[in-house]
Design an enzyme around this catalytic site. Sequence first.
Site, mmCIF file in Angstrom:
data_model
loop_
_atom_site.group_PDB
_atom_site.id
_atom_site.type_symbol
_atom_site.label_atom_id
_atom_site.label_comp_id
_atom_site.label_asym_id
_atom_site.label_seq_id
_atom_site.Cartn_x
_atom_site.Cartn_y
_atom_site.Cartn_z
ATOM 1 N N LYS A 13 0.832 -1.211 0.000
ATOM 2 C CA LYS A 13 0.000 0.000 0.000
ATOM 3 C C LYS A 13 0.865 1.259 0.000
ATOM 4 C CE LYS A 13 -1.937 -0.949 3.952
ATOM 5 N NZ LYS A 13 -1.309 -2.243 4.244
ATOM 6 N N ARG A 88 -9.519 1.456 8.362
ATOM 7 C CA ARG A 88 -9.092 0.104 8.674
ATOM 8 C C ARG A 88 -10.185 -0.663 9.397
ATOM 9 N NH1 ARG A 88 -3.468 0.635 8.724
ATOM 10 N NH2 ARG A 88 -2.423 -1.331 9.035
HETATM 11 P P1 AP5 Z 1 4.919 -1.615 1.859
HETATM 12 O O1 AP5 Z 1 4.644 -0.743 0.685
HETATM 13 O O2 AP5 Z 1 5.680 -1.065 2.995
HETATM 14 O O3 AP5 Z 1 3.557 -2.303 2.355
HETATM 15 P P2 AP5 Z 1 2.332 -1.723 3.187
HETATM 16 O O4 AP5 Z 1 1.105 -2.342 2.601
HETATM 17 O O5 AP5 Z 1 2.399 -0.246 3.283
HETATM 18 O O6 AP5 Z 1 2.633 -2.423 4.571
HETATM 19 P P3 AP5 Z 1 2.545 -1.844 6.060
HETATM 20 O O7 AP5 Z 1 3.263 -2.837 6.934
HETATM 21 O O8 AP5 Z 1 2.975 -0.432 6.113
HETATM 22 O O9 AP5 Z 1 1.051 -1.984 6.304
HETATM 23 P P4 AP5 Z 1 0.338 -1.952 7.623
HETATM 24 O O10 AP5 Z 1 -1.018 -1.761 7.134
HETATM 25 O O11 AP5 Z 1 0.509 -3.127 8.501
HETATM 26 O O12 AP5 Z 1 1.115 -0.794 8.444
HETATM 27 P P5 AP5 Z 1 0.727 0.686 8.800
HETATM 28 O O13 AP5 Z 1 1.943 1.490 8.864
HETATM 29 O O14 AP5 Z 1 -0.389 1.153 7.943
HETATM 30 O O15 AP5 Z 1 5.645 -2.929 1.308
HETATM 31 C C1 AP5 Z 1 6.093 -3.965 2.179
HETATM 32 C C2 AP5 Z 1 7.475 -4.494 1.742
HETATM 33 O O16 AP5 Z 1 7.351 -5.157 0.499
HETATM 34 C C3 AP5 Z 1 8.512 -3.377 1.497
HETATM 35 O O17 AP5 Z 1 9.780 -3.830 1.879
HETATM 36 C C4 AP5 Z 1 8.447 -3.129 -0.014
HETATM 37 O O18 AP5 Z 1 9.654 -2.602 -0.531
HETATM 38 C C5 AP5 Z 1 8.128 -4.516 -0.530
HETATM 39 N N1 AP5 Z 1 7.302 -4.509 -1.738
HETATM 40 C C6 AP5 Z 1 6.266 -3.653 -2.033
HETATM 41 N N2 AP5 Z 1 5.715 -3.958 -3.226
HETATM 42 C C7 AP5 Z 1 6.375 -5.073 -3.663
HETATM 43 C C8 AP5 Z 1 6.240 -5.893 -4.833
HETATM 44 N N3 AP5 Z 1 5.294 -5.655 -5.766
HETATM 45 N N4 AP5 Z 1 7.081 -6.954 -4.960
HETATM 46 C C9 AP5 Z 1 8.026 -7.222 -4.005
HETATM 47 N N5 AP5 Z 1 8.206 -6.484 -2.893
HETATM 48 C C10 AP5 Z 1 7.386 -5.413 -2.718
HETATM 49 O O19 AP5 Z 1 0.157 0.491 10.270
HETATM 50 C C11 AP5 Z 1 0.999 0.080 11.327
HETATM 51 C C12 AP5 Z 1 0.213 0.009 12.619
HETATM 52 O O20 AP5 Z 1 -0.298 1.327 12.936
HETATM 53 C C13 AP5 Z 1 -1.030 -0.884 12.592
HETATM 54 O O21 AP5 Z 1 -0.712 -2.223 12.872
HETATM 55 C C14 AP5 Z 1 -1.887 -0.221 13.667
HETATM 56 O O22 AP5 Z 1 -1.464 -0.606 14.954
HETATM 57 C C15 AP5 Z 1 -1.598 1.263 13.486
HETATM 58 N N6 AP5 Z 1 -2.550 1.920 12.566
HETATM 59 C C16 AP5 Z 1 -2.257 2.535 11.388
HETATM 60 N N7 AP5 Z 1 -3.368 3.026 10.801
HETATM 61 C C17 AP5 Z 1 -4.411 2.717 11.639
HETATM 62 C C18 AP5 Z 1 -5.809 2.929 11.591
HETATM 63 N N8 AP5 Z 1 -6.398 3.569 10.543
HETATM 64 N N9 AP5 Z 1 -6.564 2.463 12.617
HETATM 65 C C19 AP5 Z 1 -6.003 1.818 13.665
HETATM 66 N N10 AP5 Z 1 -4.684 1.580 13.772
HETATM 67 C C20 AP5 Z 1 -3.886 2.013 12.766
#
Ligand code: AP5
Length: 216
Positions: A13, A88
């Site tokens: 994402k 989410r």
């Molecule tokens: P990346 O692009 O980083 O993936 P992502 O989908 O952004 O993954 P996140 O871990 O950031 O998602 P998340 O939803 O768990 O975390 P968030 O920060 O939102 O890609 C992942 C890896 O793969 C990278 O190394 C990249 O280079 C690689 N890659 C990408 N595309 C690729 C491809 N096509 N092929 C190969 N490799 C590839 O949330 C974190 C925490 O914050 C949550 O757990 C929660 O506790 C809190 N939080 C955040 N938002 C909310 C909300 N709205 N409500 C409640 N809690 C929240």
Amino acid sequence: MKIIMLGAPGAGKGTQAKMIADKYGVPHISTGDIFRANIKNGTQLGIEAKKYMDQGMLVPDELTVKILLDRVSKDDCSRGYVLDGFPRTIPQAEVLENALNKIHDQIDYAIDVDVPDENIINRMSGRRACLSCGATYHVVHVPPKAEGICDRCGNELILRDDDKAETVKKRLVVYHEQTQPLIDFYTKREILRTVNGTVDMNVVFEEIVKILGEKA
Ligand code: AP5
Ligand code: MG
Ligand code: ZN
């Protein structure tokens, strides 16, 4: 242009949201990045959010919703935005929808980046993140030019605290329980589009551009 990115943790994402933001000139808004910036700066919000994030749980809606609504009311959002990691939960989606309805506005697309759970854990262990600009790398798939340094802003790259295999498994469970229902929610509103997130990130982006069109 108002876009929501859906998908499991690690689906890409953030990677795709950054590319959309660059091409279409709209801000990339990640609630996860906002929380991590607050943790880094030791704010009260950061201290509170970290308790949940480190366990792979969601931060409560009360905390999350207000931050997001404040952010999208800023001037730089007047031409739209790409939301990454929000909404989410169904209640978060409803709050956003109601807030937009009030100003006679709506989300244009919810893009689901589809990646099976099996691929996720492997991806996460190789991820490196920049807390300053939100850029994401992967030690094998998307290495930075200089090891440990962000190409975009020159700051240090880190391994996220919640990217341990155990925590990732928990995040996947939480995703299926609380976030996946949004796929139905946006299907009903006829704005859901699904892209295959298992292919090269540039190919994923080409699919997204086909959906959004060449111009903003
Ligand atoms: P990346 O692009 O980083 O993936 P992502 O989908 O952004 O993954 P996140 O871990 O950031 O998602 P998340 O939803 O768990 O975390 P968030 O920060 O939102 O890609 C992942 C890896 O793969 C990278 O190394 C990249 O280079 C690689 N890659 C990408 N595309 C690729 C491809 N096509 N092929 C190969 N490799 C590839 O949330 C974190 C925490 O914050 C949550 O757990 C929660 O506790 C809190 N939080 C955040 N938002 C909310 C909300 N709205 N409500 C409640 N809690 C929240
Ligand atoms: Mg992300
Ligand atoms: Zn950076």
